[in-house]
Design a protein around this motif. Structure first.
Motif: not given
Length: 296
Positions: A231-257
């Motif tokens: 939980r907060a306060p979180l390091p800046d790395a968490v935002g980059r991590y979430a962005h990369l993970v959710l970007g991969r999720v969006r790519g995987a679910l393209d056309g399936r969600a």
């Protein structure tokens, strides 16, 4: 097979890569390497605790460690620190990941203690028979035939050697329920859609590894489940991590969600005010399991 987790295709952070070596694949390797490195950075205290537990059970006589599905080498280097007399064999099916790991070993002055083996662990471990410890982090669930793979791992271990199996329950949780206006429960629906996708692609994700280890002739000495929450306060790395993970999720679910859910994910990734890299309401939650088993 690469270790450490995938939201889109297996473990938490994300990374299965049986592919060729074109420019697009290089980009995928770069993104996956970034996810793995950020996961190792953010969950460093957990990795430290787990490797300490492994070292306590393995004892002081460890001279050969095998990191199965080594990825960028977080497990390899953590274990070499725990076992200062040991050498490590990093095993992965991706030559690009192994090249990255070898370069990191050189930069750390550890190249004389690290060798690499490019292979699919489901086909055996290249004649290794003297391992004191095999570390398999977020990698075994990728295997087509876990029983055959565990038989090969058992053959690679010396009698009395230890196998550490670390797994996680899929993509981490990052978002509050109301993260995107009008789309409550977005992250839960994404996880459900990924579970359906994984059921066909990685059917052994979430397997009962305790039972599989026992059936393969191992004695399970420890089994632990830990629910991690940052939980907060979180390091800046968490935002980059979430962005990369959710970007991969969006790519995987393209056309399936649901297209509305995909569009909502887009607002979390597009650089605008709702982008996860700018949010202060992120919470990182991940469930991780560990089995420590000995070859009898």
């Amino acid at each position: 097979m690469t270790s450490s987790a995938s939201p889109t295709h297996h473990h938490g952070p994300g990374h299965h890569h049986e592919h060729g070596h074109g420019q697009a694949d290089t980009g995928q390797d770069d993104a996956l390497a970034a996810v793995l490195d950020l996961d190792a950075e953010i969950f460093a205290p957990y990795l430290d605790a787990v490797t300490r537990r492994v070292a306590e059970l393995a004892g002081g006589g460890v001279t050969h460690v095998v990191d199965l599905g080594s990825g960028t080498g977080a497990g390899t280097f953590a274990l070499l620190e725990r076992f200062p007399r040991a050498r490590a064999t990093a095993v992965d099916s991706s030559p690009a990941m192994l090249a990255r790991l070898a370069e990191s070993a050189r930069a750390k002055g550890l190249d004389d203690r690290v060798s690499t083996l490019e292979t699919d662990a489901g086909t055996g471990l290249g004649g290794i028979t003297d391992a004191d410890l095999v570390w398999a982090s977020a990698s075994l669930h990728h295997l087509d035939d876990p029983a055959a793979a565990l038989s090969g791992i058992r053959a690679a271990l010396r009698p009395g050697g230890l196998l550490a199996v670390a797994e996680l329950d899929g993509m981490p949780h990052f978002l509050p329920d109301d993260a995107v206006a009008g789309r409550p429960g977005l992250e839960d629906r994404c996880r459900e859609a990924l579970a359906g996708l994984h059921a066909g692609q990685v059917p052994h994700l979430g397997a009962d590894w305790g039972a599989l280890l026992a059936a393969a002739g191992f004695t399970v000495e420890q089994e632990r489940t830990e629910r991690l929450e940052l939980r907060a306060p979180l390091p800046d790395a968490v935002g980059r991590y979430a962005h990369l993970v959710l970007g991969r999720v969006r790519g995987a679910l393209d056309g399936r969600a649901d297209p509305a859910d995909l569009a909502a994910l887009g607002t979390l990734l597009d650089g605008g005010p709702g982008d996860v890299r700018h949010r202060e309401d992120l919470v990182v939650r991940s469930t991780r399991q560990l089995w420590l088993a000995r070859r009898s």
